[in-house]
Design an enzyme around this catalytic site. Sequence first.
Site, PDB file in Angstrom:
ATOM      1  N   ASP A   1     -31.996  10.142 -81.931  1.00 43.18           N
ATOM      2  CA  ASP A   1     -31.295  10.634 -83.110  1.00 43.18           C
ATOM      3  C   ASP A   1     -30.572  11.925 -82.737  1.00 43.18           C
ATOM      4  OD1 ASP A   1     -31.063  10.289 -86.228  1.00 43.18           O
ATOM      5  OD2 ASP A   1     -31.323  12.418 -85.875  1.00 43.18           O
TER       6      ASP A   1
ATOM      7  N   HIS B   1     -33.458  14.737 -91.458  1.00 46.89           N
ATOM      8  CA  HIS B   1     -32.211  15.265 -90.891  1.00 46.89           C
ATOM      9  C   HIS B   1     -32.465  16.342 -89.843  1.00 46.89           C
ATOM     10  CE1 HIS B   1     -29.800  12.809 -93.444  1.00 46.89           C
ATOM     11  NE2 HIS B   1     -30.213  13.380 -94.556  1.00 46.89           N
TER      12      HIS B   1
ATOM     13  N   ASP C   1     -36.378  12.606 -87.053  1.00 49.78           N
ATOM     14  CA  ASP C   1     -35.685  11.361 -87.394  1.00 49.78           C
ATOM     15  C   ASP C   1     -35.857  10.317 -86.293  1.00 49.78           C
ATOM     16  OD1 ASP C   1     -34.896  12.458 -89.741  1.00 49.78           O
ATOM     17  OD2 ASP C   1     -32.744  12.453 -89.333  1.00 49.78           O
TER      18      ASP C   1
ATOM     19  N   GLU D   1     -28.088  15.279 -84.491  1.00 49.50           N
ATOM     20  CA  GLU D   1     -27.474  15.969 -85.628  1.00 49.50           C
ATOM     21  C   GLU D   1     -26.153  16.547 -85.141  1.00 49.50           C
ATOM     22  OE1 GLU D   1     -28.719  15.513 -88.456  1.00 49.50           O
ATOM     23  OE2 GLU D   1     -30.656  14.744 -87.794  1.00 49.50           O
TER      24      GLU D   1
END
Length: 924
Positions: free
Chosen positions: A10, A149, A154, A12
């Site tokens: 994952d 998030h 995540d 961001e």
Amino acid sequence: MKVLDFTALDVETTGLSIADNELIEIGLVKYKDGQIIKQYSQFIRPSQKISSYVVKMTGITNDMVAKSPLFSEVAADVLEFIGDDYVVGHNISFDLGMLNNALAKCDLPEISNPNMDTLDLAALLMPTHRSYKLSHLAKVFDIAEDNIHRAKDDALMTGNLYLKMIEKVKELDMDVLKFIYYYVSSGSWFFKDVLKGLFGLKLKYEEYPWILLLNKSMEEEDRQLSGSKRENSTSIEDFSLKDMFSFFKKDGLLGQKMKNYELRTSQMDMLEKVWNALEKNEHHVIEAGTGIGKSFAYLIPSIFFTLKKHEPVVISTKTKNLQEQLTDKDIPFLKKALEVDFSFTMIKGRENYICVNKLAYLFSKVLESGNTDDIKGLMSIMLWLFHSGSGDFSEVHNSLSIRYKHYIYSDSYSCLQTKCPFKTTCFLNRLRKKARHSDLIIVNHSLLFADIYYGGSVLPDFKYLIMDEAHTIEDAATNCFSRGLSKRRIHDIAVKVAEQRIWESNAEEDKAVKDILKGMQKDGRFLIDNNNKTFDAIEKFFRRKEKDNYFFKKSQKRLSFAYFSQEEKEDIENRLQKIETILTGIKEKMEDINQFIKQHAGKIQYGFYKKLLLEIYYMLEDLSAIRQEKENSIRWLEKIELKRNSYYELKVVPVDIGPYLQEHVFKSRDSVIFTSATLAVKSNFNYYLSRIGYLDSEIKIVTSSLSSPFDLENNVLLCVPKDAPEYEDSKEYLQALANYLKSILLTTKGKALVLFTSHKHLSDVYYNIKDELIDNNIQVFCQGKKVADRHLVKAFKEDETSVLMGTDSFWEGIDVPGRALSHVIIVKLPFEVPTDPIVRARMEQVAAKGKSSFFEYVIPTAIVKFKQGVGRLIRSKSDRGSVIILDKRVLTQGYGRSFLQSVIADKKYPADLNELNSLLKSWI
């Protein structure tokens, strides 16, 4: 392949554009045999600022990443961690896309490892689920969600979700697994390797007919339904109101089964009125204030009435949401709580259901293409169908599948009826059969009117009808009883005629028939040409009117024939006459060779032929209606804009719908019960009765008004500030309105529904206020910004410091109990647009009777909608909040008193914005 050895990924980012945004955090979790063996988490310093939106969503600030390494400094570590692993992500195309874009900028090779998207897996295995957000799915499967998030957390959620999806795959029937494996093997989807890794030699690459699996699921549903038909329902010969009232006692059946049960005398009053209306064959209008619990108040007497009389009761609503609430929640609860057995069926419009014949065609086309995304979507549809007894495509919510709705939904024009090779597996046929054996039948207004008026034969004969959300009947019936003609509809018929090669192959030995078919093809091409010219002329005509800023609604622009010059009217009518002449010629040719086609073509071919002929009959009827000016009808041209597309339609609509409703719907029923929270105007039902035809009807109708059990006077603060911006069509007004709203919303810290009457004003104000509100941690959700209404409402419910802004549909049907909706702001009184052809025609009709169209039609219509808007505020006993009206006409105009008197509240009239904000602070 070891299915349980993988790396979950994952990231961001500074935004949602792979090309333009950058990484700010990477999370990786390595699994071995389904167990976590290693984790990696790293902040990344981007070259661009992190937006306030991303900061709010992730909690990652610019300060947190200021001293972090650049991606180029950790790229080698990331590549080493992933290695040759199979990669898992949620919406992995974005995560891998961002990561590979960053690697490319460092001149490093992209990650091309096999990968699996848990979003795709969830869509495949849970096609009816309403949300595929990672956080939501984590809750469903009780997966820890510590920091949503944030990349590592995540990635952990994604890895654990993947393991849950693998468990769901293992639960699938082996025949279904064989079916899926055969078809996914024809594409590049890595899921085929996952299946082979899980089941090995149990899976063979051999075709498994999908129709057998569909029949198998239907046989199972038939077994379950066989014990729930009307003949198996509880039989009640002697039952009274007294028996029903006993359910509501403290120790009664409802009190025992409902949490926080409380007796509502107004609910029992309504129940009594519904029971008496059914028993005495009465027609009855019941205005039921918010909080009465009207669903139970009409369901309970309906259940016991149908069991006593052995007659079905049809319950009609406006919205699918209420239909689903009744059938998924309220009716199953009552069936269990009241300890009675009865049957019920929900029926929606046929366009909600899959046509198995169309599905078979789509199936062959998708497999022929071998496109992986198409195969994913098709498998998701099939897996849902194997477990769904309804074929109701609105149950499906994933993006893999819903893009196919246009290709496989049922419609009357393409239905082959008895000629269809799939008639025994047809979902609509099965639904008709089920409805004939049901005690309660739940429909929507549109289906009800269409089925009765056009003889759709979905509903069985019935004498008892309850209409909830009854304030919407006039609009629903107007749409149903209207006739329309669009460029696309004519084009579709023209193409079918011009390209009918199948029938031509049956006429090789008959020259006369062959000549007629060639003539039809020529007519079809001629029809295409004339259709294009006609609608090109209409488009030019509209463009001229748009330049004059004639239209008010952005999404729906209507132009009455009454506004055409004589020359313009004759031009349109002459073009339509040409189309009618061509269609008539095609119809006559098809009738001439009908017997030949019947004898020489196959069943399916002849079925298509008959359907095409029927379509032409319908179209000729509609053309005739549109070309002729008749009493009690209004004709217009309409431009409908949907996203980036627009299309034009000619319409003819009845002005006064009441006589149609009386003749086709109400007169033949023993009892019809209408209910809604907003039916009366100034405690009088005459306006409503006039709109649905009862004022001049021979049928006697009873009216009742039941007030809300909520303490509205103490829980609703209604404010009309005296210094609110005065409406005018100018930029200055919109700027002043935006500033005024901004101040209010900062004071309330969001928690507000803002209702507009103009899409343009809504959009202008939204762009004017959103940045400052977001900077103050108030999220702004706006209707019409490429997000479905239901998703906006859901997001608004979940964020207690947000604002929801909308028009038309948001004035009613939104149900948000609790603090998230503590304030309703009405920007402008909801008067209908006077340039709308149907509105203008109805005003003229009222005036022709010597009455004031403004006071007898315009004001009552606006008050009903106004009451709906105000009604969004209080949805439960504990709700408390304010209604703020920014239209000073309620104070300065004589009719304003009627609006204020229509709602119960503590009414205040602050002198200015400061006083208003002080009132709101003290109230909050």
